[in-house]
Design a protein around this motif. Structure first.
Motif, PDB file in Angstrom:
ATOM      1  N   ILE A   7     -91.525 -36.202   2.142  1.00  0.00           N
ATOM      2  CA  ILE A   7     -90.219 -35.747   1.661  1.00  0.00           C
ATOM      3  C   ILE A   7     -89.233 -36.829   2.074  1.00  0.00           C
ATOM      4  CG2 ILE A   7     -88.367 -34.050   1.881  1.00  0.00           C
ATOM      5  CD1 ILE A   7     -90.488 -31.955   2.573  1.00  0.00           C
ATOM      6  N   ALA A   8     -88.640 -37.483   1.084  1.00  0.00           N
ATOM      7  CA  ALA A   8     -87.632 -38.504   1.362  1.00  0.00           C
ATOM      8  C   ALA A   8     -86.288 -37.812   1.545  1.00  0.00           C
ATOM      9  CB  ALA A   8     -87.565 -39.505   0.214  1.00  0.00           C
ATOM     10  N   THR A   9     -85.444 -38.379   2.407  1.00  0.00           N
ATOM     11  CA  THR A   9     -84.151 -37.758   2.683  1.00  0.00           C
ATOM     12  C   THR A   9     -83.024 -38.769   2.566  1.00  0.00           C
ATOM     13  OG1 THR A   9     -84.317 -38.206   5.038  1.00  0.00           O
ATOM     14  CG2 THR A   9     -85.187 -36.106   4.284  1.00  0.00           C
ATOM     15  N   LEU A  10     -81.865 -38.243   2.215  1.00  0.00           N
ATOM     16  CA  LEU A  10     -80.629 -39.019   2.186  1.00  0.00           C
ATOM     17  C   LEU A  10     -79.556 -38.139   2.786  1.00  0.00           C
ATOM     18  CD1 LEU A  10     -78.838 -41.410   1.152  1.00  0.00           C
ATOM     19  CD2 LEU A  10     -78.575 -40.095  -0.947  1.00  0.00           C
ATOM     20  N   CYS A  11     -78.772 -38.680   3.708  1.00  0.00           N
ATOM     21  CA  CYS A  11     -77.676 -37.925   4.314  1.00  0.00           C
ATOM     22  C   CYS A  11     -76.379 -38.691   4.095  1.00  0.00           C
ATOM     23  CB  CYS A  11     -77.910 -37.735   5.813  1.00  0.00           C
ATOM     24  SG  CYS A  11     -76.541 -36.881   6.623  1.00  0.00           S
ATOM     25  N   GLU A  12     -75.373 -37.998   3.578  1.00  0.00           N
ATOM     26  CA  GLU A  12     -74.062 -38.589   3.356  1.00  0.00           C
ATOM     27  C   GLU A  12     -73.042 -37.821   4.187  1.00  0.00           C
ATOM     28  OE1 GLU A  12     -73.815 -39.639  -1.168  1.00  0.00           O
ATOM     29  OE2 GLU A  12     -75.021 -37.821  -0.873  1.00  0.00           O
ATOM     30  N   ARG A  13     -72.168 -38.551   4.869  1.00  0.00           N
ATOM     31  CA  ARG A  13     -71.144 -37.943   5.716  1.00  0.00           C
ATOM     32  C   ARG A  13     -69.830 -37.915   4.961  1.00  0.00           C
ATOM     33  NH1 ARG A  13     -69.144 -40.422  11.379  1.00  0.00           N
ATOM     34  NH2 ARG A  13     -69.619 -42.284  10.207  1.00  0.00           N
ATOM     35  N   GLY A  14     -69.183 -36.757   4.937  1.00  0.00           N
ATOM     36  CA  GLY A  14     -67.917 -36.608   4.242  1.00  0.00           C
ATOM     37  C   GLY A  14     -66.782 -37.311   4.959  1.00  0.00           C
ATOM     38  N   VAL A  15     -65.831 -37.822   4.184  1.00  0.00           N
ATOM     39  CA  VAL A  15     -64.617 -38.434   4.722  1.00  0.00           C
ATOM     40  C   VAL A  15     -63.425 -37.791   4.029  1.00  0.00           C
ATOM     41  CG1 VAL A  15     -65.728 -40.631   5.309  1.00  0.00           C
ATOM     42  CG2 VAL A  15     -64.715 -40.343   3.056  1.00  0.00           C
ATOM     43  N   GLY A  16     -62.240 -38.027   4.554  1.00  0.00           N
ATOM     44  CA  GLY A  16     -61.033 -37.461   3.961  1.00  0.00           C
ATOM     45  C   GLY A  16     -61.067 -35.951   3.996  1.00  0.00           C
ATOM     46  N   GLU A  17     -60.840 -35.320   2.851  1.00  0.00           N
ATOM     47  CA  GLU A  17     -60.836 -33.858   2.806  1.00  0.00           C
ATOM     48  C   GLU A  17     -62.216 -33.257   3.057  1.00  0.00           C
ATOM     49  OE1 GLU A  17     -61.202 -32.647  -1.849  1.00  0.00           O
ATOM     50  OE2 GLU A  17     -59.260 -33.456  -1.197  1.00  0.00           O
TER      51      GLU A  17
END
Length: 110
Positions: A71-81
């Motif tokens: 299972i490949a994963t990608l994590c993105e961190r929110g910025v701003g709102e």
């Protein structure tokens, strides 16, 4: 933290110029390029049951499948709102499952 890009000698190294061009970085007319580094967030744990449900798998198998990259994963961190939120994407055999969580790994409406 800001990093100034003044090392024009490194532009002559193999592949650097092409990589900068591909990224759209102006190397001739710009005196300095500022890069802002964000602090590393603490790890976010996602419940394997949520991933298993999203991909139609057995929850007991998910941790091992992530560990050995079935299972490949990608994590993105929110910025701003979206600061404080994380968007995880899990890929398995042509399937994609997305999950938005808070910093505690609790799902939120995305």
């Amino acid at each position: 933290m800001a990093i100034e890009w003044n090392d024009h000698e490194s532009h002559g190294l193999p592949g650097v110029s092409e990589a900068l061009d591909a990224a759209g970085v102006e190397t001739g007319a710009v005196d300095a390029l500022q890069v802002t580094l964000l602090p590393e967030p603490p790890p976010v744990e996602v419940d394997a049951r949520l991933v298993a449900e999203g991909l139609g798998l057995d929850p007991a198998q998910v941790p091992a499948m992530v560990a050995d990259r079935r299972i490949a994963t990608l994590c993105e961190r929110g910025v701003g709102e979206d600061a404080g939120l994380f968007r995880f994407t899990f890929y398995y055999r042509g399937q994609r499952f997305r999950l938005v969580t808070d910093a505690d790994g609790e799902p939120v409406e995305g």
